[in-house]
Design an enzyme around this catalytic site. Structure first.
Site, PDB file in Angstrom:
ATOM      1  N   LYS A  33      40.692  38.242  46.188  1.00 24.55           N
ATOM      2  CA  LYS A  33      41.557  38.671  44.984  1.00 24.55           C
ATOM      3  C   LYS A  33      41.283  40.069  44.323  1.00 24.55           C
ATOM      4  CE  LYS A  33      37.999  36.807  41.613  1.00 24.55           C
ATOM      5  NZ  LYS A  33      37.727  38.155  40.782  1.00 24.55           N
ATOM      6  N   THR A  34      40.050  40.265  44.617  1.00 22.12           N
ATOM      7  CA  THR A  34      39.535  41.800  44.053  1.00 22.12           C
ATOM      8  C   THR A  34      40.329  42.689  44.704  1.00 22.12           C
ATOM      9  OG1 THR A  34      37.549  40.980  43.439  1.00 22.12           O
ATOM     10  CG2 THR A  34      37.801  43.390  43.776  1.00 22.12           C
ATOM     11  N   ASP A 227      41.607  39.921  35.222  1.00 22.05           N
ATOM     12  CA  ASP A 227      40.858  39.154  36.353  1.00 22.05           C
ATOM     13  C   ASP A 227      40.181  38.270  35.784  1.00 22.05           C
ATOM     14  OD1 ASP A 227      39.736  38.521  38.728  1.00 22.05           O
ATOM     15  OD2 ASP A 227      38.347  40.498  38.999  1.00 22.05           O
ATOM     16  N   GLU A 228      39.811  37.092  36.469  1.00 19.64           N
ATOM     17  CA  GLU A 228      38.844  36.082  36.039  1.00 19.64           C
ATOM     18  C   GLU A 228      39.576  35.227  34.711  1.00 19.64           C
ATOM     19  OE1 GLU A 228      36.601  35.202  37.852  1.00 19.64           O
ATOM     20  OE2 GLU A 228      35.384  36.640  38.704  1.00 19.64           O
ATOM     21  N   GLN A 258      36.646  27.441  39.096  1.00 20.79           N
ATOM     22  CA  GLN A 258      35.268  28.351  38.800  1.00 20.79           C
ATOM     23  C   GLN A 258      35.088  28.547  37.055  1.00 20.79           C
ATOM     24  OE1 GLN A 258      34.162  31.406  41.712  1.00 20.79           O
ATOM     25  NE2 GLN A 258      36.463  30.977  42.682  1.00 20.79           N
ATOM     26  N   ARG A 601      29.104  30.698  47.127  1.00 17.60           N
ATOM     27  CA  ARG A 601      28.368  31.888  47.412  1.00 17.60           C
ATOM     28  C   ARG A 601      27.939  32.350  48.611  1.00 17.60           C
ATOM     29  NH1 ARG A 601      31.044  33.885  44.120  1.00 17.60           N
ATOM     30  NH2 ARG A 601      32.194  31.656  44.084  1.00 17.60           N
TER      31      ARG A 601
END
Length: 717
Positions: A33-34, A227-228, A258, A601
């Site tokens: 996504k980044t 974002d997020e 998340q 992670r």
């Protein structure tokens, strides 16, 4: 354009090239996504010709913003990267440009917790308040709650009310909460200070009050990216809604699975219901995972599938097969730590650097056993967002008390003689230093010799000396755990932490007590206070951090947004992970999302572990329900829990789940209601605490109120 789109998968390419309107990108963990955000920014600048200054890209941390700027600079070659910042940083930019509209100078202060505590100190001194009335921690929480919920228009008082009028309001306040709240607003006004909540609230107030300024910013920001988005709160949501009101170009990226910050205001519904709030929304799914092996993703997908309030999706692996997810059941926490250390050592011997391995956990206090084993096995490690267990202030203070009892040394004396406060400050310490230097005596002995001096009248020096002498006289004949408990009680140290509301520090003291108990159990009759202190001194003095090649230890919350080749998720026990503080179904689903974040992670290897034993309250430790959520065929057990324990665990989990509450359901009772309790009789509900799932009730036949769980049978009077 081909350069900007090279290497993007079809979904990422769609996200980058969809420039207009409302766009929601559901980006699974490790789905790039980044990369999509950075390439979209560069696409708007390089291909569409949009000026960077007309783009707002919001991230949740300053570190993320810095990384995003670096990525975009590499793609565009332009040092001008527009507004790539956090919500609060953006609001500072707005207020610095237009604060004149709310009679604030451009050089206003942004207040942190230390500034707030300093202001509280002034208020408490002026109005005769003490920490018995309210701790600073609770005062900060109360101020935040009143600003956000009880006094949503507080900023009108802060901004519009003249300083003299605000001071009058403060002086006239009678209740403790009013005194603190209005005193804080008065102190803010005096120094033109704004705290984090104020930055967004005052910016919204500015936009509401001045249509021209609002329109200026709306027109300037032609494209907005967030974002997020799963972690956005009500104020941030309102701000984004206002800013996109002119061009109507809002691009949000997030993952409902998340959402792990509802405790600080995040609301998963803003992402799930985005298409309802903004009709015509285009939803793009980024599900191809580039981070983890298929084995890790299979376990993570199976875990999160047990949540009900989510968007149905499955992460798709792009990497080749790896090693199975390993799971270990240990008889004790020490055995669990030893297993982790053994696996790390084996990986290191295979050529894996220590820095490629990370230990994750739900709460800091569980690291004590792991740190002890790592130090003994000479495994270098570093703690992120935390201090090594035996270096934490409350642990060092307590060990210094024990050293005073055994040795009466100057270092320990200086650390704890005024902790908690005994009115033995710098002036009296200076006197003791000078007197001790003249006689060659220790600071403690010098204090004993000068207890009758005028200088030490009005202090608690005599009580301190009597306390040390009392314990020093017979500590050798008593268990260390007993001496420790009495030390924490008679010194007032534990009481001080309770007054401050420092629950995490109290948890760490409980872990220290457990450490002492385990030491006594291991060493038996040979255990002595001096031996224990020497052992701990060796642990604290061991140079475990002399190289950058270190195993990283951190909480799962800290690990959010990061990735690691090998992840060890420890202490997977019910009551630890998920936390024992969870009382609602939404809370339990958030804990499961947190576990999902932990699993995702890992890139190459994932290790899950738990141990038998007992919790601080004496209850048995069972394997976490999150381990039981995962199909056993997806895990490779090095040692499985006994079937009898698994049966007990399932019964325990089933019993707990019966009492989980639906946080979103409307409660039948509210503050002010008259009720009848089956045991305590009639009373009045004073407050409702959703977090702890309790009613605070003042019963007619009791002098003080009681906290009664939602589960209790209460009838309306």
């Amino acid at each position: 354009m081909s350069d900007l789109l090279d290497g993007l998968n079809p979904a990422q390419r769609e996200a980058v090239t969809t420039t207009e309107g409302y766009v929601r990108v559901i980006a699974g963990a490790g789905s790039g996504k980044t990369r999509a955000l950075a390439h979209r920014f560069a696409y708007l600048v390089c291909e569409a010709g949009i000026l960077p200054e007309n783009i707002l890209c919001v991230t949740f941390t300053n570190k993320s913003a810095a990384e995003m700027r670096q990525r975009i600079h590499k793609l565009t070659g332009d040092n001008d990267t527009g507004y790539i910042c956090t919500f609060h940083s953006f609001c500072v930019s707005v207020l610095q440009e237009d604060s004149h509209a709310v009679q604030y100078p451009k050089n206003f202060l942004v207040l942190d917790n230390a500034d707030i505590d300093a202001m509280l100190g002034i208020i408490y001194e002026e109005r005769g308040l003490t920490l018995r009335h309210m701790t600073y921690s609770k005062a900060r929480d109360m101020i935040e709650m009143r600003k956000l919920f009880q006094n949503p228009d507080y900023y009108r008082d802060l901004i519009a009310m003249p300083l003299g009028a605000l001071e009058d309001k403060y002086r006239a306040a009678q209740t403790v909460s009013d005194i603190i709240f209005y005193g804080y607003l008065y102190q803010q006004k005096k120094c033109f200070g704004l705290d984090y909540n104020d930055l967004i609230k005052v910016t919204l107030y500015l936009f509401e009050r001045d249509a021209d300024i609002r329109l200026k910013w709306q027109q300037r920001l032609e494209y907005i990216m967030v974002d997020e988005f799963q972690d956005i709160d009500k104020l941030q949501y309102e701000l984004m809604t206002v800013l996109c009101g002119y061009h109507k170009n809002l691009f949000v990226v997030g993952d409902p699975d998340q959402t792990i910050y509802t405790w600080r205001g995040a609301d998963i519904r803003y992402l799930l219901d985005f298409d309802r709030a903004f009709p015509g929304t285009r939803t793009i799914m980024l599900l191809q995972n580039y981070r983890s092996t298929p084995q890790i993703l299979a376990a993570a997908n199976d875990l999160i599938d047990k949540n009900h309030n989510r968007m149905d999706k499955i992460l798709e692996p792009t990497r080749p097969d790896g090693v199975p997810v390993r799971c270990h059941h240990a008889r004790t926490a020490e055995a669990e730590a030893a297993w982790i250390a053994g696996e790390i050592d084996a990986l290191h011997k295979q050529g894996v650097p220590y820095r490629a391995m990370t230990v994750l956990y739900r709460a800091h206090y569980v690291t004590r056993t792991i740190e002890t084993v790592f130090l003994h096995e000479e495994i270098p490690y570093t703690i992120y967002s935390g201090t090594q267990f035996f270096c934490r202030a409350e642990i060092k203070d307590t060990l210094s008390y024990l050293r005073m009892i055994a040795y009466r040394d100057d270092l320990s004396f200086l650390r704890i003689v005024n902790q908690p406060r005994r009115n033995i400050g710098e002036r009296r310490i200076k006197f003791l230093r000078e007197a001790a230097q003249q006689t060659g005596a220790s600071l403690y002995d010098t204090l004993c010799a000068h207890l009758d001096d005028e200088l030490f009248k009005g202090t608690k020096a005599r009580q301190f000396v009597q306390f040390i002498q009392s314990l020093a006289s017979d500590y050798a004949d008593r268990p260390i755990s007993e001496v420790l408990a009495e030390t924490l009680d008679r010194s007032g140290y534990e009481k001080m932490l309770r007054t401050e509301g420092s629950q995490e520090r109290l948890d760490n003291l409980a872990e220290l007590k457990q450490s002492v108990y385990e030491y006594e159990t291991t060493c038996g009759e040979e255990s002595t206070l001096e031996h224990y202190l020497a052992r701990v001194a060796l642990l604290t003095n061991t140079d475990a951090g002399g190289t950058r090649d270190q195993v990283r230890l951190m909480t799962v919350h800290t690990a959010k947004g990061l990735e690691f080749p090998y992840v060890f998720l420890c202490a997977m026990n019910d009551g630890i992970f998920p936390s024992k503080k969870v009382h609602t179904w939404p809370g339990m689903e958030e804990e499961r999302r947190l576990a999902f974040v932990a699993l995702t992670r890992a890139q190459d290897g994932l290790y899950l572990s738990e141990a038998e034993g007992r919790n601080f309250d004496g209850s048995c430790r069972y394997p976490s329900r999150f381990l039981l959520d995962i199909d056993p065929d997806l895990l490779q057990y090095t040692e499985q829990p006994p079937e009898a324990m698994l049966a007990e665990a399932r019964d325990y989990i089933s019993l707990r789940e019966k009492y989980l509450l639906d946080e979103n359901a409307e409660l039948p009772l509210a503050a002010g209601d008259r009720i009848v309790h089956g045991v305590f009789g009639p009373g009045t509900i004073e407050a409702v605490d959703q977090t702890r799932a309790v009613y605070r009730i003042q019963f007619d036949d009791m002098k003080t109120p009681r906290d009664i769980t939602f589960r209790a049978k209460l009838e309306r009077e």
